[in-house]
Design a protein around this motif. Structure first.
Motif, PDB file in Angstrom:
ATOM      1  N   SER A 167       0.820  -1.213   0.000  1.00 27.54           N
ATOM      2  CA  SER A 167       0.000   0.000   0.000  1.00 27.54           C
ATOM      3  C   SER A 167       0.850   1.257   0.000  1.00 27.54           C
ATOM      4  N   PRO A 168       0.296   2.385  -0.499  1.00 29.41           N
ATOM      5  CA  PRO A 168       0.972   3.674  -0.332  1.00 29.41           C
ATOM      6  C   PRO A 168       1.174   3.975   1.153  1.00 29.41           C
ATOM      7  N   VAL A 169       2.111   4.844   1.435  1.00 27.65           N
ATOM      8  CA  VAL A 169       2.465   5.145   2.820  1.00 27.65           C
ATOM      9  C   VAL A 169       1.303   5.806   3.551  1.00 27.65           C
ATOM     10  N   MET A 170       0.942   5.243   4.705  1.00 24.22           N
ATOM     11  CA  MET A 170      -0.079   5.839   5.547  1.00 24.22           C
ATOM     12  C   MET A 170       0.540   6.943   6.404  1.00 24.22           C
ATOM     13  N   VAL A 171      -0.271   7.917   6.769  1.00 24.01           N
ATOM     14  CA  VAL A 171       0.180   8.991   7.662  1.00 24.01           C
ATOM     15  C   VAL A 171      -0.499   8.785   9.008  1.00 24.01           C
ATOM     16  N   PRO A 172       0.257   8.406  10.043  1.00 24.38           N
ATOM     17  CA  PRO A 172      -0.356   8.139  11.349  1.00 24.38           C
ATOM     18  C   PRO A 172      -0.739   9.419  12.085  1.00 24.38           C
ATOM     19  N   HIS A 173      -1.841   9.332  12.841  1.00 25.47           N
ATOM     20  CA  HIS A 173      -2.325  10.488  13.600  1.00 25.47           C
ATOM     21  C   HIS A 173      -2.705  10.067  15.014  1.00 25.47           C
ATOM     22  N   ALA A 174      -2.424  10.922  15.975  1.00 26.69           N
ATOM     23  CA  ALA A 174      -2.943  10.768  17.329  1.00 26.69           C
ATOM     24  C   ALA A 174      -4.281  11.503  17.385  1.00 26.69           C
ATOM     25  N   PRO A 175      -5.379  10.837  17.739  1.00 25.02           N
ATOM     26  CA  PRO A 175      -6.695  11.475  17.706  1.00 25.02           C
ATOM     27  C   PRO A 175      -6.754  12.787  18.491  1.00 25.02           C
ATOM     28  N   GLU A 176      -6.117  12.831  19.665  1.00 22.75           N
ATOM     29  CA  GLU A 176      -6.163  14.043  20.473  1.00 22.75           C
ATOM     30  C   GLU A 176      -5.492  15.213  19.754  1.00 22.75           C
ATOM     31  N   ARG A 177      -4.345  14.944  19.162  1.00 22.24           N
ATOM     32  CA  ARG A 177      -3.632  15.978  18.425  1.00 22.24           C
ATOM     33  C   ARG A 177      -4.410  16.411  17.192  1.00 22.24           C
ATOM     34  N   LEU A 178      -5.008  15.448  16.499  1.00 17.70           N
ATOM     35  CA  LEU A 178      -5.793  15.776  15.309  1.00 17.70           C
ATOM     36  C   LEU A 178      -7.000  16.627  15.688  1.00 17.70           C
ATOM     37  N   ALA A 179      -7.623  16.325  16.822  1.00 19.29           N
ATOM     38  CA  ALA A 179      -8.768  17.114  17.287  1.00 19.29           C
ATOM     39  C   ALA A 179      -8.367  18.563  17.518  1.00 19.29           C
ATOM     40  N   GLU A 180      -7.177  18.768  18.063  1.00 16.02           N
ATOM     41  CA  GLU A 180      -6.684  20.130  18.275  1.00 16.02           C
ATOM     42  C   GLU A 180      -6.456  20.838  16.945  1.00 16.02           C
ATOM     43  N   GLN A 181      -5.882  20.127  15.999  1.00 14.73           N
ATOM     44  CA  GLN A 181      -5.567  20.724  14.713  1.00 14.73           C
ATOM     45  C   GLN A 181      -6.824  21.050  13.901  1.00 14.73           C
ATOM     46  N   LEU A 182      -7.898  20.309  14.147  1.00 14.80           N
ATOM     47  CA  LEU A 182      -9.128  20.497  13.378  1.00 14.80           C
ATOM     48  C   LEU A 182     -10.206  21.238  14.160  1.00 14.80           C
ATOM     49  N   ALA A 183      -9.844  21.812  15.297  1.00 13.43           N
ATOM     50  CA  ALA A 183     -10.827  22.457  16.177  1.00 13.43           C
ATOM     51  C   ALA A 183     -11.568  23.590  15.487  1.00 13.43           C
ATOM     52  N   GLY A 184     -10.928  24.254  14.556  1.00 13.97           N
ATOM     53  CA  GLY A 184     -11.584  25.354  13.864  1.00 13.97           C
ATOM     54  C   GLY A 184     -12.661  24.922  12.894  1.00 13.97           C
ATOM     55  N   ILE A 185     -12.702  23.634  12.581  1.00 17.15           N
ATOM     56  CA  ILE A 185     -13.688  23.108  11.633  1.00 17.15           C
ATOM     57  C   ILE A 185     -14.929  22.602  12.364  1.00 17.15           C
ATOM     58  N   GLY A 186     -14.703  21.929  13.482  1.00 14.30           N
ATOM     59  CA  GLY A 186     -15.810  21.358  14.242  1.00 14.30           C
ATOM     60  C   GLY A 186     -15.281  20.501  15.373  1.00 14.30           C
ATOM     61  N   ARG A 187     -16.185  19.812  16.039  1.00 17.41           N
ATOM     62  CA  ARG A 187     -15.806  18.947  17.164  1.00 17.41           C
ATOM     63  C   ARG A 187     -15.549  17.544  16.650  1.00 17.41           C
ATOM     64  N   LEU A 188     -14.393  17.015  17.007  1.00 19.56           N
ATOM     65  CA  LEU A 188     -14.013  15.683  16.577  1.00 19.56           C
ATOM     66  C   LEU A 188     -14.250  14.700  17.709  1.00 19.56           C
ATOM     67  N   ARG A 189     -15.029  13.667  17.442  1.00 18.64           N
ATOM     68  CA  ARG A 189     -15.345  12.658  18.447  1.00 18.64           C
ATOM     69  C   ARG A 189     -14.612  11.368  18.120  1.00 18.64           C
ATOM     70  N   ASP A 190     -13.954  10.790  19.113  1.00 21.23           N
ATOM     71  CA  ASP A 190     -13.246   9.528  18.945  1.00 21.23           C
ATOM     72  C   ASP A 190     -14.240   8.381  19.097  1.00 21.23           C
ATOM     73  N   LEU A 191     -14.386   7.584  18.050  1.00 24.78           N
ATOM     74  CA  LEU A 191     -15.336   6.470  18.064  1.00 24.78           C
ATOM     75  C   LEU A 191     -14.681   5.136  18.397  1.00 24.78           C
TER      76      LEU A 191
END
Length: 223
Positions: free
Chosen positions: A182-206
């Motif tokens: 597969s092409p290279v995946m980009v790993p993310h920490a949900p908490e960090r991603l939530a901070e980075q996307l806070a201006g768009i909306g609320r991110l909920r970890d499922l």
């Protein structure tokens, strides 16, 4: 790497390099023990995503962003949704179209192209299972910014979580043989991603699905 460049790499992989691999993986055909864990993990993640949507989707328009071989599309159509099933790979779109049960076909529009194309219109819900896993936070943010403007309800998607196990498997190249990796995946920490996307909306970890060689994190964006 830009969104367009990453998209081109993903298209090459799914449409030219590994079409047969993914056709087999997403079927009932026998596969290796490693790929069997990926198959079971994907089944579990699909169920997790679907649990966030109404059982009765009659009258709802849903975007299946990165529909692949069409398993999510078929499940959404079975609930009565009108589905825009979009994938960058025409080959996978062809597989999804052939597999879709006849009684669901009137409710599904298959599109080979960019899953973020604004010309696709607006939706009640959006699902993107393992189709944003190759993108960095900037590209995911841009994708969600556009989708939130066109989605009246839920946007449920997955990312590759930043875990030692996943990263070890990834670097060792064990997920797939070298010929169709597969092409290279980009790993993310949900908490960090939530901070980075806070201006768009609320991110909920499922929650995370981890079955053998399949590891994926489900998230939900709301305004």
């Amino acid at each position: 790497m830009t969104y367009e460049a990453t998209r081109a790499r993903v298209e090459t992989y799914f449409d030219r390099t590994a079409t047969r691999t993914w056709e087999r993986l997403t079927s009932d055909a026998p596969v290796s023990r490693i790929r069997e864990t990926v198959r079971r993990g994907r089944d579990e993640m699909r169920a997790r995503i679907l649990s966030r949507l109404p059982q009765d989707l009659r009258g709802a328009r849903v975007l299946d962003a990165g529909c692949g071989a069409g398993q999510m599309t078929a499940a959404l159509a079975a609930r009565g949704a009108d589905v825009a099933a979009v994938d960058i790979s025409p080959a996978l779109i062809g597989i999804a179209r052939r597999r879709l049960p006849e009684d669901h076909r009137a409710r599904v529009q298959f599109v080979a192209g960019d899953m973020l194309d604004p010309d696709l219109g607006s939706f009640d819900h959006v699902v993107a299972m393992d189709s944003l896993i190759y993108y960095d936070a900037t590209d995911i943010g841009a994708a969600l910014t556009g989708l939130t403007k066109r989605a009246r309800g839920k946007i449920v998607f997955t990312v590759a979580p930043r875990t030692p196990v996943l990263m070890a498997m990834w670097y060792a190249g064990k997920l797939f043989p070298r010929s169709d990796r597969s092409p290279v995946m980009v790993p993310h920490a949900p908490e960090r991603l939530a901070e980075q996307l806070a201006g768009i909306g609320r991110l909920r970890d499922l929650g995370r699905t981890h079955v053998g060689f399949y590891i994926s994190q489900a998230l939900e964006m709301s305004g």
